[in-house]
Design an enzyme around this catalytic site. Structure first.
Site, PDB file in Angstrom:
ATOM      1  CG  ASP A 219       4.636  -3.916  21.845  1.00 42.20           C
ATOM      2  OD1 ASP A 219       4.505  -5.001  21.272  1.00 42.20           O
ATOM      3  OD2 ASP A 219       5.061  -2.885  21.288  1.00 42.20           O
ATOM      4  CD  GLU A 255       7.154  -8.682  21.643  1.00 42.05           C
ATOM      5  OE1 GLU A 255       7.259  -7.453  21.809  1.00 42.05           O
ATOM      6  OE2 GLU A 255       7.132  -9.224  20.530  1.00 42.05           O
TER       7      GLU A 255
HETATM    8  C1  QV4 Z   1       8.468  -0.152   7.317  1.00 41.39           C
HETATM    9  C2  QV4 Z   1       9.870  -0.727   7.178  1.00 41.39           C
HETATM   10  C3  QV4 Z   1      10.858   0.094   7.982  1.00 41.39           C
HETATM   11  C4  QV4 Z   1      10.791   1.531   7.476  1.00 41.39           C
HETATM   12  C5  QV4 Z   1       9.362   2.035   7.683  1.00 41.39           C
HETATM   13  C6  QV4 Z   1       9.203   3.457   7.239  1.00 41.39           C
HETATM   14  O1  QV4 Z   1       9.857  -2.066   7.707  1.00 41.39           O
HETATM   15  O2  QV4 Z   1      12.164  -0.438   7.825  1.00 41.39           O
HETATM   16  O3  QV4 Z   1      11.703   2.315   8.208  1.00 41.39           O
HETATM   17  O4  QV4 Z   1       8.424   1.211   6.953  1.00 41.39           O
HETATM   18  O5  QV4 Z   1       9.180   3.508   5.839  1.00 41.39           O
HETATM   19  C7  QV4 Z   1       4.605  -1.652  10.500  1.00 41.39           C
HETATM   20  C8  QV4 Z   1       4.942  -2.230   9.135  1.00 41.39           C
HETATM   21  C9  QV4 Z   1       6.423  -1.995   8.825  1.00 41.39           C
HETATM   22  C10 QV4 Z   1       6.698  -0.486   8.876  1.00 41.39           C
HETATM   23  C11 QV4 Z   1       6.308   0.025  10.273  1.00 41.39           C
HETATM   24  C12 QV4 Z   1       6.490   1.537  10.398  1.00 41.39           C
HETATM   25  O6  QV4 Z   1       4.699  -3.637   9.148  1.00 41.39           O
HETATM   26  O7  QV4 Z   1       6.710  -2.516   7.532  1.00 41.39           O
HETATM   27  O8  QV4 Z   1       8.096  -0.275   8.684  1.00 41.39           O
HETATM   28  O9  QV4 Z   1       4.925  -0.276  10.546  1.00 41.39           O
HETATM   29  O10 QV4 Z   1       5.687   2.188   9.471  1.00 41.39           O
HETATM   30  C13 QV4 Z   1       3.780  -4.733  14.652  1.00 41.39           C
HETATM   31  C14 QV4 Z   1       4.104  -5.397  13.308  1.00 41.39           C
HETATM   32  C15 QV4 Z   1       5.064  -4.547  12.492  1.00 41.39           C
HETATM   33  C16 QV4 Z   1       4.497  -3.143  12.372  1.00 41.39           C
HETATM   34  C17 QV4 Z   1       4.406  -2.573  13.786  1.00 41.39           C
HETATM   35  C18 QV4 Z   1       3.968  -1.116  13.806  1.00 41.39           C
HETATM   36  O11 QV4 Z   1       4.707  -6.658  13.543  1.00 41.39           O
HETATM   37  O12 QV4 Z   1       5.193  -5.124  11.209  1.00 41.39           O
HETATM   38  O13 QV4 Z   1       5.345  -2.347  11.525  1.00 41.39           O
HETATM   39  O14 QV4 Z   1       3.443  -3.347  14.504  1.00 41.39           O
HETATM   40  O15 QV4 Z   1       2.750  -0.967  13.128  1.00 41.39           O
HETATM   41  C19 QV4 Z   1      10.831  -7.508  16.789  1.00 41.39           C
HETATM   42  C20 QV4 Z   1      10.610  -6.874  18.162  1.00 41.39           C
HETATM   43  C21 QV4 Z   1       9.315  -7.289  18.783  1.00 41.39           C
HETATM   44  C22 QV4 Z   1       8.157  -7.058  17.810  1.00 41.39           C
HETATM   45  C23 QV4 Z   1       8.462  -7.854  16.530  1.00 41.39           C
HETATM   46  C24 QV4 Z   1       7.354  -7.691  15.502  1.00 41.39           C
HETATM   47  O16 QV4 Z   1      11.686  -7.237  19.020  1.00 41.39           O
HETATM   48  O17 QV4 Z   1       9.082  -6.520  19.956  1.00 41.39           O
HETATM   49  O18 QV4 Z   1       9.671  -7.389  15.952  1.00 41.39           O
HETATM   50  N1  QV4 Z   1       6.865  -7.465  18.393  1.00 41.39           N
HETATM   51  C25 QV4 Z   1       6.029  -6.419  19.008  1.00 41.39           C
HETATM   52  C26 QV4 Z   1       4.562  -6.648  18.700  1.00 41.39           C
HETATM   53  C27 QV4 Z   1       4.313  -6.420  17.216  1.00 41.39           C
HETATM   54  C28 QV4 Z   1       4.548  -4.951  16.887  1.00 41.39           C
HETATM   55  C29 QV4 Z   1       5.631  -4.348  17.673  1.00 41.39           C
HETATM   56  C30 QV4 Z   1       6.347  -5.040  18.592  1.00 41.39           C
HETATM   57  C31 QV4 Z   1       5.822  -2.885  17.550  1.00 41.39           C
HETATM   58  O19 QV4 Z   1       4.205  -7.958  19.053  1.00 41.39           O
HETATM   59  O20 QV4 Z   1       2.996  -6.781  16.843  1.00 41.39           O
HETATM   60  O21 QV4 Z   1       4.907  -4.839  15.486  1.00 41.39           O
HETATM   61  O22 QV4 Z   1       4.966  -2.310  18.516  1.00 41.39           O
HETATM   62  O23 QV4 Z   1      11.134  -8.868  16.940  1.00 41.39           O
END
Ligand code: QV4
Ligand code: CA
Length: 519
Positions: A219, A255
């Protein structure tokens, strides 16, 4: 044999050359050429699905949701993405505990369906996840002080000092150091440059290897230095010889979202294993939707010809758990189960075409609700009971799934194309034909042939299939059962030619035939 020869080669290569064992082979049983992502499924249900459906239908393996302890988010209520906020590497989540995990791996391995783990190793939970024991294994943690005693990790084990951005979060994807050393959406960024942290991550992954898993989805790999990932992979054991030949390395797919335009590219990670090719689903969705003047005739040079990574470095998919709901990359072009008719065409094309190692998505229904073009319910987690437990996957009389599980992998057209890919494995891309618009066809040597009508007018053509003469069942409109076709039949004459008619009002405007569907 291969693995024995391989390990002998490895032993003669001087370590000073930093022999790189990048693992590109999924190790699926022969003639099992796809894996399915059973997103958010419980371990008990995956074990059952391996035995009752995936093995009998030739699926090679399952990508599972992260099996390690994650934070419990209450606002919103247990979103699917809470599983991407680790609290420890204990194997307990809403999908099940370690006992259930071990049972799943053993039962799936025993029927030749292997397990690929979604490894969330770039970070721990969000900086704002608070302190307490609101975690799926009840472990105490404190996000503010970066204290994770159940690993253990402390403040020393995070990148705070290395990150140079103002907020501590990634602010600029053109700054390579920020992307690796700062927090992805505030997720506490692990110091993977430290041997202690690398060892804890490797200990977690080796625990899974001991249990019998076959490989890993890494991931957020873009957010880790390729060298740090390699340092971790170099600490990994070979796969468990109870199921895999001695010296077999875990399959690795990373990824890395690379649609072009950023300094970080997928190719930087080739030394470690395969990478997810996100251009694939984004481009295929645009072509099948016929947006931006795209047409299926352009798919003649699909694959590296479209600027994708080399086929043997690619993990490909039409949609994934992120971009089917607007997260990650691909935008509105991405086709999903919500666009069923076009989606089946895209998945059919992917499974028939030789490029890449294929992953089929299997989703859950959620109450999509668009406000100003954005789905405000994109966070909704898996079907669950009032106590938060995930609902079991029930199977209906007609083999579809209940309890709001979509089970795309069980749709006849998709399941049959997984089998098609197995039957034609190793056969060359052949006999391409197109009408200059959206009617296209191609074969796979003398084993299979597929044809699409995505134009707005009926099609009737007489084409060379490359197949031996005979009567074939179309595995899209039906299948071969008791030596009868339940759908359309195609008659291939002795010169290999056949007539294909596809009207625009067909339930599925494509036909696929192969030698195992011959009467
Ligand atoms: C929010 C704000 C931030 C702020 C934070 C604190 O966005 O700017 O600083 O609050 O106030 C969740 C929420 C997100 C929140 C974050 C932390 O959606 O709004 O930040 O938690 O509290 C998944 C979801 C994300 C989720 C994350 C952790 O997609 O929305 O964030 O899990 O729960 C990039 C990367 C790529 C990534 C992709 C989504 O390059 O690697 O973004 N894809 C992988 C996974 C994905 C996962 C993650 C990475 C993180 O496939 O499912 O993100 O492990 O492109
Ligand atoms: Ca990082």
């Amino acid at each position: 044999m291969f693995s024995r020869m391989f390990s002998e080669v490895q032993s003669v290569v001087p370590s000073s050359m930093g022999f790189c064992w990048g693992q590109y082979n999924p190790h699926t049983l022969s003639k099992r050429t796809s894996i399915v992502h059973l997103f958010e499924w419980r371990w008990a249900d995956i074990a059952l699905e391996c035995e009752r459906y995936l093995a009998p239908n030739g699926f090679g393996g399952v990508q599972i949701s992260p099996p390690n302890e994650n934070v419990i988010v209450t606002d919103p209520k247990q979103p699917w993405w809470e599983r991407y906020q680790p609290v420890s590497y204990k194997l307990c989540t809403r999908s099940g505990n370690e006992t259930e995990f071990r049972d799943m791996v053993t039962r799936c391995n025993n029927v030749g369906v292997y397990i690929y783990v979604d490894a969330v190793i770039n970070h721990m939970c969000g900086a704002n996840a608070g302190a307490g024991d609101h975690a799926t294994c009840g472990s105490y943690f404190n996000a503010k002080t970066e204290d994770f005693p159940a690993v253990p990790y402390s403040g020393w084990d995070f990148n705070d000092g290395k990150c140079k951005s103002r907020s501590g979060d990634i602010e600029n994807y053109h700054d390579i150091s920020q992307v690796r050393d700062c927090r992805l959406v505030s997720l506490l960024d692990l110091a993977l440059g430290k041997d202690y942290v690398r060892s804890k991550v490797a200990e977690y992954m080796n625990h899974l290897i001991d249990i019998g898993v076959a490989g890993f989805r890494i991931d957020a790999a873009k957010h880790m230095w390729p060298g740090d990932v390699k340092a971790i992979l170099d600490k990994l054991k070979d796969l468990n010889t109870a199921w895999f030949p001695e010296g077999t390395k875990p399959f690795i797919y990373q990824e890395v979202i690379d649609l072009g335009g950023e300094p970080i590219t997928g190719s930087e990670y080739f030394g470690n294993g395969r990478v997810t090719e996100f251009k694939y689903g984004a481009k295929l969705g645009t072509v099948i939707r016929k947006w931006n003047g795209e047409k299926m005739a352009y798919l003649k040079n699909w694959g590296e010809g479209w600027g994708f990574v080399p086929s043997d470095r690619a993990l490909v998919f039409v949609d994934n758990h992120d971009n089917q709901r607007g997260h990650g990359a691909g935008g509105s072009a991405i086709l999903t189960f919500w666009d069923a008719r076009l989606y089946k065409m895209a998945v059919g094309f992917m499974l028939a075409h030789p490029y890449g190692f294929t992953r089929v998505m299997s989703s859950f229904h959620w109450p999509r609700y668009f406000v100003d073009g954005k789905d405000i319910n994109d966070w909704v987690g898996p079907p669950s009971n009032s106590d938060g437990s995930i609902k079991p996957v029930t199977i209906n009389e007609d083999t579809t799934c209940g309890n709001d599980w979509v089970c795309e992998h069980r749709w006849r057209q998709i399941k049959n194309m997984v089998i098609f890919r197995n039957v034609v494995d190793g056969e060359p891309f052949s006999n391409w034909w197109d009408n200059g618009s959206n009617q296209v066809a191609f074969g796979r040597g003398n084993k299979g042939f597929i044809i699409f009508n995505n134009d707005d007018w009926n099609m009737s053509v007489y084409l060379q299939t490359g197949l031996p003469a005979g009567t074939y069942c179309d595995v899209i409109s039906g299948q071969k059962e008791d030596n009868k076709c339940t759908g359309k039949q195609v008659y291939v004459s002795s010169d290999g030619k056949a007539n294909f008619q596809i009207n625009t009002d067909a339930e599925d405007p494509f036909i696929a035939i192969h030698v195992d569907a011959k009467l």
